[in-house]
Design a protein around this motif. Sequence first.
Motif, PDB file in Angstrom:
ATOM      1  N   GLU A 151      72.645  35.714 -37.500  1.00 18.61           N
ATOM      2  CA  GLU A 151      72.017  37.093 -37.676  1.00 18.61           C
ATOM      3  C   GLU A 151      70.714  37.518 -36.792  1.00 18.61           C
ATOM      4  N   GLY A 186      67.134  40.929 -46.939  1.00 19.20           N
ATOM      5  CA  GLY A 186      68.320  40.331 -47.010  1.00 19.20           C
ATOM      6  C   GLY A 186      69.173  40.321 -45.696  1.00 19.20           C
ATOM      7  N   ILE A 188      71.869  41.251 -43.187  1.00 25.35           N
ATOM      8  CA  ILE A 188      73.152  41.831 -43.543  1.00 25.35           C
ATOM      9  C   ILE A 188      73.888  41.142 -44.432  1.00 25.35           C
ATOM     10  N   LEU A 189      73.863  39.431 -44.060  1.00 25.94           N
ATOM     11  CA  LEU A 189      74.732  38.542 -44.908  1.00 25.94           C
ATOM     12  C   LEU A 189      74.222  38.536 -46.314  1.00 25.94           C
ATOM     13  N   ASN A 190      73.060  38.229 -46.519  1.00 26.53           N
ATOM     14  CA  ASN A 190      72.648  38.204 -47.945  1.00 26.53           C
ATOM     15  C   ASN A 190      72.639  39.294 -48.837  1.00 26.53           C
ATOM     16  N   ARG A 191      72.630  40.593 -48.154  1.00 26.59           N
ATOM     17  CA  ARG A 191      72.777  41.910 -48.707  1.00 26.59           C
ATOM     18  C   ARG A 191      74.390  41.996 -49.476  1.00 26.59           C
ATOM     19  N   LEU A 192      75.108  41.658 -48.427  1.00 32.36           N
ATOM     20  CA  LEU A 192      76.531  41.531 -48.875  1.00 32.36           C
ATOM     21  C   LEU A 192      76.742  40.632 -50.050  1.00 32.36           C
ATOM     22  N   GLN A 193      76.124  39.408 -50.038  1.00 30.88           N
ATOM     23  CA  GLN A 193      76.350  38.395 -50.829  1.00 30.88           C
ATOM     24  C   GLN A 193      75.670  38.826 -52.060  1.00 30.88           C
ATOM     25  N   GLY A 194      74.567  39.547 -51.910  1.00 32.47           N
ATOM     26  CA  GLY A 194      73.593  39.876 -53.064  1.00 32.47           C
ATOM     27  C   GLY A 194      74.255  40.938 -54.075  1.00 32.47           C
TER      28      GLY A 194
ATOM     29  N   LEU B 196      81.134  45.352 -52.594  1.00 31.84           N
ATOM     30  CA  LEU B 196      80.662  44.889 -51.360  1.00 31.84           C
ATOM     31  C   LEU B 196      81.061  45.857 -50.179  1.00 31.84           C
ATOM     32  N   GLU B 199      78.234  48.592 -50.118  1.00 33.82           N
ATOM     33  CA  GLU B 199      77.142  48.113 -49.390  1.00 33.82           C
ATOM     34  C   GLU B 199      77.343  48.039 -47.855  1.00 33.82           C
ATOM     35  N   LEU B 203      75.260  50.228 -44.913  1.00 36.40           N
ATOM     36  CA  LEU B 203      74.771  49.540 -43.827  1.00 36.40           C
ATOM     37  C   LEU B 203      75.081  49.958 -42.632  1.00 36.40           C
ATOM     38  N   THR B 217      80.162  39.167 -39.827  1.00 35.89           N
ATOM     39  CA  THR B 217      79.167  38.582 -40.741  1.00 35.89           C
ATOM     40  C   THR B 217      80.039  37.837 -42.002  1.00 35.89           C
ATOM     41  N   MET B 218      80.972  38.443 -42.314  1.00 33.98           N
ATOM     42  CA  MET B 218      81.922  37.790 -43.553  1.00 33.98           C
ATOM     43  C   MET B 218      83.056  36.759 -42.625  1.00 33.98           C
ATOM     44  N   LEU B 222      79.925  34.221 -44.266  1.00 31.00           N
ATOM     45  CA  LEU B 222      79.944  34.461 -45.888  1.00 31.00           C
ATOM     46  C   LEU B 222      81.501  34.053 -46.242  1.00 31.00           C
ATOM     47  N   TRP B 226      84.012  31.206 -49.133  1.00 30.67           N
ATOM     48  CA  TRP B 226      84.591  32.010 -50.489  1.00 30.67           C
ATOM     49  C   TRP B 226      86.007  31.955 -50.202  1.00 30.67           C
ATOM     50  N   LEU B 253      65.321  38.009 -55.108  1.00 28.84           N
ATOM     51  CA  LEU B 253      65.837  38.836 -53.533  1.00 28.84           C
ATOM     52  C   LEU B 253      66.914  39.737 -54.067  1.00 28.84           C
ATOM     53  N   TYR B 254      67.849  39.238 -54.882  1.00 31.69           N
ATOM     54  CA  TYR B 254      69.070  39.823 -54.954  1.00 31.69           C
ATOM     55  C   TYR B 254      68.515  41.203 -55.970  1.00 31.69           C
ATOM     56  N   ILE B 257      67.149  43.958 -53.709  1.00 33.74           N
ATOM     57  CA  ILE B 257      68.444  44.345 -52.941  1.00 33.74           C
ATOM     58  C   ILE B 257      69.104  45.381 -53.888  1.00 33.74           C
TER      59      ILE B 257
END
Lengths: 316, 316
Positions: A151, A186, A188-194, B196, B199, B203, B217-218, B222, B226, B253-254, B257
Amino acid sequence: MSGKVAVIGTGLVGSGWAIVFARSGCEVVLFDSGPGAAEHARTVIAERLEELAGFDLLKDTPAEVLARVSVAPSLAAALDGAVYAQESVLERVDVKRQLFADIDAVIGPQTLVGSSSSGIPASLYTDHIACRDRCLVAHPVNPPYLAPIVELVPAPWTAPATVQAVRALMERVGQAPVEATREIEGFILNRLQGVLLMEAWRLVEDGLVSARDLDTTMSQGLGLRWAFMGPLETIDLNAPGGIADYARRLGPLYQSIAASTAEHRVWDDTLIAKLEAQRREDLPAEALAERRAWRDRRLMALARHKQDMQQAESGE
Amino acid sequence: MSGKVAVIGTGLVGSGWAIVFARSGCEVVLFDSGPGAAEHARTVIAERLEELAGFDLLKDTPAEVLARVSVAPSLAAALDGAVYAQESVLERVDVKRQLFADIDAVIGPQTLVGSSSSGIPASLYTDHIACRDRCLVAHPVNPPYLAPIVELVPAPWTAPATVQAVRALMERVGQAPVEATREIEGFILNRLQGVLLMEAWRLVEDGLVSARDLDTTMSQGLGLRWAFMGPLETIDLNAPGGIADYARRLGPLYQSIAASTAEHRVWDDTLIAKLEAQRREDLPAEALAERRAWRDRRLMALARHKQDMQQAESGE
């Protein structure tokens, strides 16, 4: 691909980066302020290279790749003549601020600097330095030699040319760069994960599904397409008329789900204990390390599988 | 695995289910109220079986598997002696209510009934029938012979023994059943997908990332873990002390977010057009069908890859 790359901070993340750059042909110079740390990292890198070769994930021999990795006696020596420096020191603002000041004092005019920061935006530790237009976040997933994503997140003063050049460099070394256009918590990645984790924890907390079944829902269903397409292409292909067609059919359902998730749960000790108990039932704490080794083997095999697919397609 | 399974409604979903049951050794009897529909489905199934054999995803020959699939002249004939019936008719409450009344009129005392309903809970179309304790939702991902997940969602009156028996059946035929303990909008899979996607669309709407980079990103980050572990095991292995350790480090953090995503965006025409434009730039509408064929080949290859991994592990 050639050119010199400095890897600053040689823990787990930095060592992973060294492998990424060295296997693609770059000269990699390691620097770590801890005594003997960079030398130790080089032996760790040698072990990882043997594993990668075992999964047919190296074009050259491990010895040839390792020969491109050396240890610098100082930060200045590491940076000298480097086209790029990847910083992977401790995730703390004060530590990064000091390091970027030190870098600024010795950096040449051509070197760009990416930070492996997983959460702290570059604006919090590059505001005070002269070369700040050449700095940005380049956040990997661990280990970067198996998960290609990186990222790129510019600070407000990062030059667009810096983002473009680092993106091009990452593509040349075989990574998959993505750009956030500005800093966001976060990335992009951690927003999606979050957002997905928050919903997962809510469903387990409410007793709607077990932690095990929730994971199965992903690993045997939702995660299969996402591992090679991503969520937007997935829905684009899942309705006869593409993504717009899909959005009109399923948008109302997702709006309604979103409305029902607007109040977020706090991961307090009680909730943490509940999830922890379910996970430990499936995997005792003493088996975590062994399971991590299993995960790494599976990631390597998956990386090999995806490479095979891409090579077969480009050969068609 | 043997025993007779009725597949009622033989469109894309029903045909997929027929393959799941037949390849594992079940006798499969197709019924569809549309004239000639079940006969047509059998020819589609024959084509799919050839493809699966090409990816080494069948234990028997396509001819052997196809020989287990026959067409019934009536709903009663399809259900006669069946241990299980999988219903995959149109996703409309009135259509399903009528079908379940028809099933109720002829069903034997041993047959259980699963509905492929992707969103309508069984309580809305089984409340009025005598065999309602033997009915539940058994929601697949398409195609079920490549994505093993099946979500079992009981109505309030579904007998626990029904859920257990269908779970056991699904495991015997090689699927990966998960249970929701009660009815919930979107069940489990589409709730995870929904949060997901909401979000992701936000974005892209805010210009923080392109649709293409979001997918990368996925698919390059991520989504890799998974695809074989799921999100909870992923975080369990991502902190030295397991999931509780991870939750204490990254929970804040989460939470933060989540707080910033509490106001949800509506997928209105303007937003849909924005996403649509970005997708069509990467994939013209006329290439959608070809790309779906590519996706199916990749899903088959991924299924083969995962089977190889599991066989290697169980042979260790």
